[in-house]
Design a protein around this motif. Structure first.
Motif, short mmCIF file in Angstrom:
data_model
loop_
_atom_site.label_atom_id
_atom_site.label_comp_id
_atom_site.label_asym_id
_atom_site.label_seq_id
_atom_site.Cartn_x
_atom_site.Cartn_y
_atom_site.Cartn_z
N MET A 97 0.82 -1.20 0.00
CA MET A 97 0.00 0.00 0.00
C MET A 97 0.86 1.25 0.00
O MET A 97 1.74 1.40 0.85
CB MET A 97 -0.91 0.02 1.24
CG MET A 97 -1.72 1.31 1.40
SD MET A 97 -2.51 1.45 3.03
CE MET A 97 -3.90 0.36 2.79
N ALA A 98 0.58 2.15 -0.96
CA ALA A 98 1.16 3.50 -0.98
C ALA A 98 2.67 3.47 -0.79
O ALA A 98 3.23 4.23 0.01
CB ALA A 98 0.49 4.37 0.08
N THR A 99 3.34 2.63 -1.54
CA THR A 99 4.79 2.52 -1.45
C THR A 99 5.45 3.64 -2.25
O THR A 99 4.86 4.18 -3.19
CB THR A 99 5.26 1.18 -2.01
OG1 THR A 99 4.82 1.07 -3.36
CG2 THR A 99 4.71 0.02 -1.20
N PRO A 100 6.69 3.98 -1.93
CA PRO A 100 7.46 4.85 -2.83
C PRO A 100 7.64 4.13 -4.16
O PRO A 100 7.44 2.91 -4.25
CB PRO A 100 8.80 5.03 -2.11
CG PRO A 100 8.90 3.85 -1.20
CD PRO A 100 7.50 3.53 -0.77
N PHE A 159 -11.87 -0.47 0.08
CA PHE A 159 -12.80 0.61 -0.27
C PHE A 159 -12.08 1.75 -0.98
O PHE A 159 -12.71 2.63 -1.56
CB PHE A 159 -13.61 1.11 0.91
CG PHE A 159 -12.85 1.52 2.15
CD1 PHE A 159 -11.68 2.26 2.10
CD2 PHE A 159 -13.33 1.15 3.40
CE1 PHE A 159 -11.01 2.64 3.24
CE2 PHE A 159 -12.66 1.53 4.56
CZ PHE A 159 -11.51 2.28 4.48
N MET A 160 -10.74 1.73 -0.97
CA MET A 160 -9.99 2.72 -1.73
C MET A 160 -10.19 2.59 -3.23
O MET A 160 -9.86 3.51 -3.99
CB MET A 160 -8.51 2.61 -1.38
CG MET A 160 -8.12 3.16 -0.02
SD MET A 160 -8.28 4.95 0.07
CE MET A 160 -6.96 5.45 -1.04
N HIS A 161 -10.73 1.47 -3.68
CA HIS A 161 -10.99 1.34 -5.13
C HIS A 161 -11.98 2.41 -5.59
O HIS A 161 -12.01 2.77 -6.77
CB HIS A 161 -11.52 -0.06 -5.45
CG HIS A 161 -13.02 -0.19 -5.36
ND1 HIS A 161 -13.65 -0.49 -4.17
CD2 HIS A 161 -14.00 -0.04 -6.28
CE1 HIS A 161 -14.96 -0.54 -4.37
NE2 HIS A 161 -15.20 -0.27 -5.65
N LYS A 183 1.48 7.73 -5.31
CA LYS A 183 1.31 6.46 -4.62
C LYS A 183 -0.13 6.11 -4.29
O LYS A 183 -0.55 4.95 -4.43
CB LYS A 183 2.19 6.42 -3.36
CG LYS A 183 1.87 7.47 -2.32
CD LYS A 183 2.86 7.40 -1.16
CE LYS A 183 2.56 8.44 -0.08
NZ LYS A 183 3.55 8.38 1.01
N TRP A 184 -0.93 7.09 -3.83
CA TRP A 184 -2.29 6.75 -3.44
C TRP A 184 -3.20 6.48 -4.63
O TRP A 184 -3.95 5.49 -4.63
CB TRP A 184 -2.87 7.81 -2.51
CG TRP A 184 -2.32 7.70 -1.12
CD1 TRP A 184 -1.47 8.54 -0.49
CD2 TRP A 184 -2.59 6.64 -0.18
NE1 TRP A 184 -1.17 8.09 0.78
CE2 TRP A 184 -1.85 6.93 1.00
CE3 TRP A 184 -3.38 5.49 -0.20
CZ2 TRP A 184 -1.88 6.12 2.13
CZ3 TRP A 184 -3.41 4.67 0.91
CH2 TRP A 184 -2.66 4.99 2.06
#
Length: 301
Positions: free
Chosen positions: A102-105, A146-148, A168-169
């Motif tokens: 999740m939200a990696t560099p 739910f971020m989809h 990233k997000w």
């Protein structure tokens, strides 16, 4: 809806594979499946952590899980893991595609794909395809988020997103959109498989802090860890996955999330966005994924 893990039927004689099972949702999913007498295989990248998780689960449940080394960010590792599983087992009843980042560099997989979509979607797409001969009439649970809902679209270029265009997000949201598109298309193309999905709501796991840690952002990682005080437990976050993996009578394409505004609580059927249910986009993603991974799950078995 009133539901608890005690409502899960006895799973004696059934075999389940859970990816990302060394901690968090995957660990809790494997724990309950073992408690309900399933044979469970833990699939994860780090052999030492996998072995430690196996010992911990054995102490907690009295049942001994099996293990397989699997790096979803390396398609050769996916192929090796599937080959090992085919040599050791004659079938697989439940596949829980749980692992993710999740939200990696900005990072790339071994094969040159953007890390988040490469791991969260392409790795599981390839694994599901290579395990198809074992799955027969089994059940595949694909874990989304739910971020989809914040994803505005998906293009083939997103699979190899260059660093200059990386955010990233939004990229994480696209990877979770891809999970649902894949789940629904798998059910359409391989109807003998029960393909369903789940999302955990907001659960207390290490996933949120892992990205900042990878970027060396210690303060941000600590802030994310602090935010977990407001989240439900990882055990509760695993309930939708467990419901999707075991509940009798689920229809193909069922999508399960927490009952309280999809944030926390007992599992219930929920609805992906209209975009996530777009069959034309799902068809395109399938084609892109076949090209990227070199395997078509609908043609294996």
């Amino acid at each position: 809806m009133t539901w608890s893990t005690a409502d899960i039927p006895d799973l004696t004689g059934r075999r389940a594979l859970v990816t990302g099972a060394t901690s968090g949702l995957g660990y809790e999913t494997a724990k309950v499946l073992l408690e309900r007498n399933a044979e469970v295989v833990l699939a994860a990248r780090n052999p030492q952590k996998t072995a430690e998780a196996a010992v911990s689960l054995t102490k907690a449940t009295g049942k001994v899980p099996r293990t397989v080394e699997l790096d979803l960010a390396d398609l050769a590792s996916v192929e090796r893991a599937a080959s090992e599983l085919a040599q050791n087992y004659d079938g697989l009843d439940i596949l829980v595609n749980n692992a993710g980042v999740m939200a990696t560099p900005y990072r790339q997989t071994i094969d040159g794909f953007e890390l988040q979509i490469g791991t969260n979607h392409l790795g599981h797409f390839a694994l599901t395809g290579r395990l198809m001969p074992l799955l027969a009439n089994g059940r595949v649970v694909t874990v989304s988020s739910f971020m989809h809902k914040s994803a505005m679209g998906l293009q083939q270029a997103d699979l190899r997103q260059p660093a200059a265009n990386y955010s990233k997000w939004p990229q994480y949201s696209k990877s979770k959109l891809a999970n649902i598109l894949f789940m629904l298309e798998l059910g359409r193309r391989v109807p003998q498989i029960l393909s369903v999905g789940a999302h955990p709501g907001y659960a207390s796991t290490h996933l949120q802090a892992a990205g900042p840690e990878l970027a060396g952002q210690r303060l941000q990682a600590k802030l994310w860890a602090g935010m977990n005080l407001f989240a439900q437990s990882a055990a509760a976050g695993a309930w939708p996955s467990l419901y999707a993996a075991t509940q009798p009578g689920l229809q193909p394409g069922a999508y399960v999330g927490p009952s309280f505004f999809e944030y926390r609580g007992t599992p219930k059927l929920v609805h992906p966005t209209r975009l996530a249910q777009d069959p034309a986009l799902a068809e395109r993603l399938w084609s892109w994924s076949v090209e990227a991974t070199g395997i078509d799950p609908a043609l294996v078995g």
